[in-house]
Enzyme design. Structure first.
Site, PDB file in Angstrom:
ATOM      1  NE  ARG A   9     -54.333 -19.468 105.225  1.00  0.00           N
ATOM      2  CZ  ARG A   9     -54.507 -20.758 105.021  1.00  0.00           C
ATOM      3  NH1 ARG A   9     -53.483 -21.531 104.682  1.00  0.00           N
ATOM      4  NH2 ARG A   9     -55.696 -21.318 105.186  1.00  0.00           N
ATOM      5  N   GLY A  19     -59.961 -11.983 103.531  1.00  0.00           N
ATOM      6  CA  GLY A  19     -61.091 -12.859 103.275  1.00  0.00           C
ATOM      7  C   GLY A  19     -61.020 -14.111 104.117  1.00  0.00           C
ATOM      8  CG  HIS A  31     -56.750 -18.795 102.017  1.00  0.00           C
ATOM      9  ND1 HIS A  31     -55.442 -18.359 101.980  1.00  0.00           N
ATOM     10  CD2 HIS A  31     -56.698 -20.147 101.907  1.00  0.00           C
ATOM     11  CE1 HIS A  31     -54.636 -19.394 101.836  1.00  0.00           C
ATOM     12  NE2 HIS A  31     -55.364 -20.491 101.794  1.00  0.00           N
ATOM     13  CB  CYS A  32     -57.000 -13.491 105.118  1.00  0.00           C
ATOM     14  SG  CYS A  32     -56.901 -13.037 103.383  1.00  0.00           S
ATOM     15  CB  ILE A  33     -59.749 -15.075 109.188  1.00  0.00           C
ATOM     16  CG1 ILE A  33     -60.941 -15.867 108.633  1.00  0.00           C
ATOM     17  CG2 ILE A  33     -59.795 -13.632 108.724  1.00  0.00           C
ATOM     18  CD1 ILE A  33     -62.285 -15.382 109.173  1.00  0.00           C
TER      19      ILE A  33
END
Length: 344
Positions: free
Chosen positions: A86, A331, A333-335
């Site tokens: 992300r 989390g 969304h971050c990856i």
């Protein structure tokens, strides 16, 4: 040309990820590393139930990735150091005046403010690598920014945080006007909603200094999902109370006051490092579904799925254990990074 970042709810072509590689983020012990590999793999397989997944894989991890990911997930070899797609990957945009054209914003990535521990120079090239792979036009930017530091509604509204875009370790010469002008040029933002800060844990040594994607998101235009820490023992209780009061006074690009829906935090307050920043806000919307963070709390995880399914009608929410991700600084969304579908 006028670039616009579509809402996450728009149809996706695929989701992009980066496979972990050995280093400080993955962990020092064998068990830590195995836990990290398994967590990234579990998210990839969950997303692949809804839409295609393409994974960038460092040459040192080629065999492991092939074994763990299997044939159902496309793997592309490329240098990797950090693996939070992300943030170091492209932010995809479209041009409504040129149907079928895909753009890829290449923010400057410096490892969340160039901390000593971060290894980021290889992954800082991922935006251009991916743009070339998919035939997207590269939209170059001099703004140090990460995809987790913005959330859009697809209609001109973007959420940002003062401690991220105005972070002197990122953009020492920036002010609000310069940031807003660049967001208008690159992602089509006509209304920038500034949050004063993020969650408490995010200001630790390995934090991002206030990414919005664990705090708030816009499931649809005019609506906000907001992290709600209800336990007064947790410092984020006061933080989220103040953010809610602020956001209740804000308007979106169409001039509407936001309708705020609270997304309660799980009951766990601490881990071995201190107060947690576990957040159900950090989910990924996919074609026909929502990939939700789980925290081993059956009741809270189920309640979050129910809220998410109501916020995204017609989508099925599935939970993936995100505790190993949050232990490493982020989390689901971050990856992940969605690539919007465009007419061919």
């Amino acid at each position: 040309m006028t670039w616009r970042m579509p809402a996450e709810t728009a149809q996706h072509e695929r989701t992009w990820m980066a496979f972990p590689r050995e280093g400080i983020t993955l962990g020092e012990s064998t068990s830590d590393r195995e836990e990290g590999y398994a967590a990234w793999t579990a998210v990839a397989h969950a997303v692949a139930e809804f839409e295609p997944v393409t994974m960038l894989v460092d040459p040192t991890e080629r065999e492991r990735a092939a074994s763990m990911l299997g044939d159902g997930i496309e793997q592309v070899e490329a240098p990797v150091d950090e693996f939070w797609m992300r943030d170091h990957g492209p932010t995809f945009v479209v041009d409504d005046e040129r149907p079928g054209v895909l753009g890829a914003v290449d923010w400057v990535f410096n490892g969340w403010g160039a901390p000593e521990w971060s290894e980021w120079r290889k992954s800082a090239e991922h935006a251009r690598i991916i743009a070339d792979l998919v035939g997207a036009e590269t939209v170059s930017s001099l703004l140090v920014n990460e995809g987790g530091g913005i959330h859009v509604d697809g209609e001109g509204t973007v959420l940002v945080t003062e401690t991220v875009q105005l972070d002197p370790r990122r953009n020492p010469y920036a002010d609000r006007a310069r940031v807003e002008a660049e967001l208008a040029r690159t992602i089509g933002a006509t209304r920038v909603v500034w949050l004063s800060r993020g969650l408490t844990r995010d200001y630790d040594e390995f934090g991002t200094n206030g990414h919005v994607d664990i705090v708030a998101t816009m499931p649809s235009a005019g609506h906000l999902l907001l992290h709600d820490q209800r336990d007064p023992e947790h410092p984020d209780h006061e933080v989220t109370h103040e953010l809610r009061a602020h956001l209740a006074e804000q308007t979106d690009a169409a001039g509407r006051r936001f309708e705020i829906l609270d997304l309660p935090a799980p009951e766990t307050l601490r881990d071995d490092e201190g107060f947690v920043d576990w957040s159900y806000v950090n989910h990924l919307v996919v074609n026909g579904g929502v990939i939700a963070c789980g925290f081993g709390e059956e009741r809270a995880d189920a309640a979050a799925r129910e809220i998410l399914e109501a916020a995204y009608p017609g989508r099925r929410a599935v939970t993936v254990d995100a505790r190993p991700l949050f232990a490493r600084g982020g989390g689901i969304h971050c990856i992940t990074q969605q690539q919007p579908a465009v007419a061919r």
